[in-house]
Scaffold this motif. Sequence first.
Motif, PDB file in Angstrom:
ATOM      1  N   SER A 153      95.549 -58.919 -27.989  1.00 57.01           N
ATOM      2  CA  SER A 153      94.354 -59.759 -28.120  1.00 57.01           C
ATOM      3  C   SER A 153      93.073 -58.973 -27.851  1.00 57.01           C
ATOM      4  O   SER A 153      91.973 -59.523 -27.975  1.00 57.01           O
ATOM      5  N   GLY A 190      93.901 -53.437 -29.802  1.00 56.25           N
ATOM      6  CA  GLY A 190      95.198 -54.022 -30.163  1.00 56.25           C
ATOM      7  C   GLY A 190      95.104 -54.988 -31.326  1.00 56.25           C
ATOM      8  O   GLY A 190      95.964 -54.984 -32.221  1.00 56.25           O
ATOM      9  N   VAL A 204     101.840 -58.814 -27.524  1.00 51.58           N
ATOM     10  CA  VAL A 204     102.009 -59.120 -26.097  1.00 51.58           C
ATOM     11  C   VAL A 204     100.643 -59.073 -25.434  1.00 51.58           C
ATOM     12  O   VAL A 204      99.945 -58.050 -25.526  1.00 51.58           O
ATOM     13  N   ASP A 205     100.259 -60.157 -24.803  1.00 47.04           N
ATOM     14  CA  ASP A 205      98.991 -60.180 -24.052  1.00 47.04           C
ATOM     15  C   ASP A 205      99.040 -61.388 -23.110  1.00 47.04           C
ATOM     16  O   ASP A 205      99.567 -62.437 -23.468  1.00 47.04           O
ATOM     17  N   ASN A 251      96.090 -62.232 -21.378  1.00 47.15           N
ATOM     18  CA  ASN A 251      94.675 -62.504 -21.112  1.00 47.15           C
ATOM     19  C   ASN A 251      94.238 -61.952 -19.756  1.00 47.15           C
ATOM     20  O   ASN A 251      93.389 -62.531 -19.086  1.00 47.15           O
ATOM     21  N   ARG A 295      92.421 -59.639 -19.241  1.00 46.31           N
ATOM     22  CA  ARG A 295      91.001 -59.275 -19.331  1.00 46.31           C
ATOM     23  C   ARG A 295      90.118 -60.348 -18.685  1.00 46.31           C
ATOM     24  O   ARG A 295      89.083 -60.040 -18.107  1.00 46.31           O
ATOM     25  N   THR A 334      90.118 -63.322 -23.945  1.00 43.99           N
ATOM     26  CA  THR A 334      90.469 -62.867 -25.297  1.00 43.99           C
ATOM     27  C   THR A 334      91.335 -63.878 -26.058  1.00 43.99           C
ATOM     28  O   THR A 334      91.942 -63.545 -27.076  1.00 43.99           O
ATOM     29  N   LEU A 375     103.081 -62.363 -21.856  1.00 48.41           N
ATOM     30  CA  LEU A 375     103.872 -61.532 -20.952  1.00 48.41           C
ATOM     31  C   LEU A 375     102.976 -60.479 -20.313  1.00 48.41           C
ATOM     32  O   LEU A 375     102.117 -59.898 -20.990  1.00 48.41           O
ATOM     33  N   ASP A 376     103.187 -60.232 -19.017  1.00 45.12           N
ATOM     34  CA  ASP A 376     102.487 -59.148 -18.326  1.00 45.12           C
ATOM     35  C   ASP A 376     103.282 -57.863 -18.564  1.00 45.12           C
ATOM     36  O   ASP A 376     104.484 -57.823 -18.244  1.00 45.12           O
ATOM     37  N   ILE A 377     102.636 -56.852 -19.098  1.00 47.52           N
ATOM     38  CA  ILE A 377     103.415 -55.645 -19.426  1.00 47.52           C
ATOM     39  C   ILE A 377     103.902 -54.909 -18.176  1.00 47.52           C
ATOM     40  O   ILE A 377     104.718 -54.003 -18.277  1.00 47.52           O
ATOM     41  N   ARG A 378     103.414 -55.294 -16.994  1.00 53.00           N
ATOM     42  CA  ARG A 378     103.949 -54.699 -15.756  1.00 53.00           C
ATOM     43  C   ARG A 378     105.293 -55.315 -15.374  1.00 53.00           C
ATOM     44  O   ARG A 378     105.965 -54.828 -14.467  1.00 53.00           O
ATOM     45  N   ALA A 426      98.228 -50.877 -26.364  1.00 59.04           N
ATOM     46  CA  ALA A 426      96.760 -50.980 -26.376  1.00 59.04           C
ATOM     47  C   ALA A 426      96.245 -51.873 -25.255  1.00 59.04           C
ATOM     48  O   ALA A 426      95.123 -52.372 -25.348  1.00 59.04           O
ATOM     49  N   ALA A 481      95.339 -52.137 -21.099  1.00 58.19           N
ATOM     50  CA  ALA A 481      94.799 -51.137 -20.182  1.00 58.19           C
ATOM     51  C   ALA A 481      95.820 -50.700 -19.138  1.00 58.19           C
ATOM     52  O   ALA A 481      95.616 -49.689 -18.483  1.00 58.19           O
ATOM     53  N   ASP A 482      96.906 -51.443 -18.982  1.00 56.95           N
ATOM     54  CA  ASP A 482      97.828 -51.172 -17.882  1.00 56.95           C
ATOM     55  C   ASP A 482      99.033 -50.332 -18.284  1.00 56.95           C
ATOM     56  O   ASP A 482     100.026 -50.311 -17.581  1.00 56.95           O
TER      57      ASP A 482
HETATM   58  N1  LIG Z   1      87.607 -49.551 -26.945  1.00 57.65           N
HETATM   59  C1  LIG Z   1      87.518 -48.238 -27.052  1.00 57.65           C
HETATM   60  O1  LIG Z   1      86.577 -47.681 -27.662  1.00 57.65           O
HETATM   61  C2  LIG Z   1      88.596 -47.350 -26.476  1.00 57.65           C
HETATM   62  C3  LIG Z   1      88.541 -45.964 -26.718  1.00 57.65           C
HETATM   63  C4  LIG Z   1      89.540 -45.136 -26.210  1.00 57.65           C
HETATM   64  C5  LIG Z   1      90.575 -45.672 -25.455  1.00 57.65           C
HETATM   65  N2  LIG Z   1      90.608 -47.014 -25.220  1.00 57.65           N
HETATM   66  C6  LIG Z   1      91.719 -47.537 -24.423  1.00 57.65           C
HETATM   67  O2  LIG Z   1      92.498 -48.406 -25.240  1.00 57.65           O
HETATM   68  C7  LIG Z   1      93.004 -49.454 -24.409  1.00 57.65           C
HETATM   69  C8  LIG Z   1      92.547 -50.799 -24.982  1.00 57.65           C
HETATM   70  O3  LIG Z   1      91.123 -50.827 -25.036  1.00 57.65           O
HETATM   71  P1  LIG Z   1      90.345 -52.110 -25.571  1.00 57.65           P
HETATM   72  O4  LIG Z   1      88.921 -51.704 -25.717  1.00 57.65           O
HETATM   73  O5  LIG Z   1      91.063 -52.696 -26.739  1.00 57.65           O
HETATM   74  O6  LIG Z   1      90.479 -53.068 -24.282  1.00 57.65           O
HETATM   75  P2  LIG Z   1      90.407 -54.667 -24.228  1.00 57.65           P
HETATM   76  O7  LIG Z   1      90.060 -54.996 -22.822  1.00 57.65           O
HETATM   77  O8  LIG Z   1      89.555 -55.199 -25.325  1.00 57.65           O
HETATM   78  O9  LIG Z   1      91.901 -55.097 -24.548  1.00 57.65           O
HETATM   79  C9  LIG Z   1      92.971 -54.940 -23.635  1.00 57.65           C
HETATM   80  C10 LIG Z   1      93.883 -56.154 -23.788  1.00 57.65           C
HETATM   81  O10 LIG Z   1      95.025 -55.920 -22.955  1.00 57.65           O
HETATM   82  C11 LIG Z   1      95.326 -57.115 -22.258  1.00 57.65           C
HETATM   83  N3  LIG Z   1      95.995 -56.769 -21.014  1.00 57.65           N
HETATM   84  C12 LIG Z   1      95.472 -56.087 -19.949  1.00 57.65           C
HETATM   85  N4  LIG Z   1      96.373 -55.967 -18.973  1.00 57.65           N
HETATM   86  C13 LIG Z   1      97.515 -56.581 -19.432  1.00 57.65           C
HETATM   87  C14 LIG Z   1      98.803 -56.778 -18.864  1.00 57.65           C
HETATM   88  N5  LIG Z   1      99.109 -56.326 -17.645  1.00 57.65           N
HETATM   89  N6  LIG Z   1      99.739 -57.415 -19.594  1.00 57.65           N
HETATM   90  C15 LIG Z   1      99.446 -57.879 -20.846  1.00 57.65           C
HETATM   91  N7  LIG Z   1      98.233 -57.724 -21.447  1.00 57.65           N
HETATM   92  C16 LIG Z   1      97.277 -57.080 -20.725  1.00 57.65           C
HETATM   93  C17 LIG Z   1      93.972 -57.790 -22.020  1.00 57.65           C
HETATM   94  O11 LIG Z   1      94.101 -59.195 -21.807  1.00 57.65           O
HETATM   95  C18 LIG Z   1      93.227 -57.458 -23.321  1.00 57.65           C
HETATM   96  O12 LIG Z   1      93.394 -58.468 -24.310  1.00 57.65           O
HETATM   97  C19 LIG Z   1      92.481 -49.196 -22.996  1.00 57.65           C
HETATM   98  O13 LIG Z   1      93.483 -48.513 -22.257  1.00 57.65           O
HETATM   99  C20 LIG Z   1      91.274 -48.341 -23.231  1.00 57.65           C
HETATM  100  O14 LIG Z   1      90.993 -47.513 -22.109  1.00 57.65           O
HETATM  101  C21 LIG Z   1      89.667 -47.856 -25.720  1.00 57.65           C
END
Ligand SMILES: NC(=O)c1ccc[n+]([C@@H]2O[C@H](COP(=O)([O-])OP(=O)(O)OC[C@H]3O[C@@H](n4cnc5c(N)ncnc54)[C@H](O)[C@@H]3O)[C@@H](O)[C@H]2O)c1
Length: 94
Positions: free
Chosen positions: A11, A15, A33-34, A36, A38, A48, A67-70, A90, A92-93
């Motif tokens: 989401s 991703g 898998v998400d 929320n 965030r 999201t 689902l929590d990916i942890r 995609a 953050a965890d």
């Molecule tokens: N956006 C960028 O420009 C960019 C560039 C390089 C690297 N990244 C990396 O890519 C990854 C994603 O970035 P993004 O900008 O899409 O972030 P984002 O915050 O928009 O998306 C991350 C998603 O992961 C979900 N999430 C977080 N922890 C979770 C968990 N434990 N279980 C399930 N879902 C979970 C959140 O709800 C969110 O929807 C990050 O690791 C970021 O550091 C992003």
Amino acid sequence: MNKKLLVTGSSGLIGSEVCVHFAQELGWQIRGVDNNQRAVFFGPQGDTRWNQQRLQQSLPGFIHHELDIRDRAGVLDLIKEIRPDAIAQASADG
Ligand SMILES: NC(=O)c1ccc[n+]([C@@H]2O[C@H](COP(=O)([O-])OP(=O)(O)OC[C@H]3O[C@@H](n4cnc5c(N)ncnc54)[C@H](O)[C@@H]3O)[C@@H](O)[C@H]2O)c1
């Protein structure tokens, strides 16, 4: 048969675009898998769910998994169930 992609953080910004690309450009079946998380980090403005709903409405066959990916056991069970051809991480965890 179409290939299957499992996307974590489906989401989020990256991703969700991965989901759209693989579904619309390559014809893959997408499982997202998400949980929320965030919104937990950033409050209501980080929510999201709107993006989850966009994917559910616009990508035929897209299935969301809350689902929590942890949750290692939960993730392993999901992978066994889906047997994806590829996984895109995609959230953050990872
Ligand atoms: N956006 C960028 O420009 C960019 C560039 C390089 C690297 N990244 C990396 O890519 C990854 C994603 O970035 P993004 O900008 O899409 O972030 P984002 O915050 O928009 O998306 C991350 C998603 O992961 C979900 N999430 C977080 N922890 C979770 C968990 N434990 N279980 C399930 N879902 C979970 C959140 O709800 C969110 O929807 C990050 O690791 C970021 O550091 C992003």
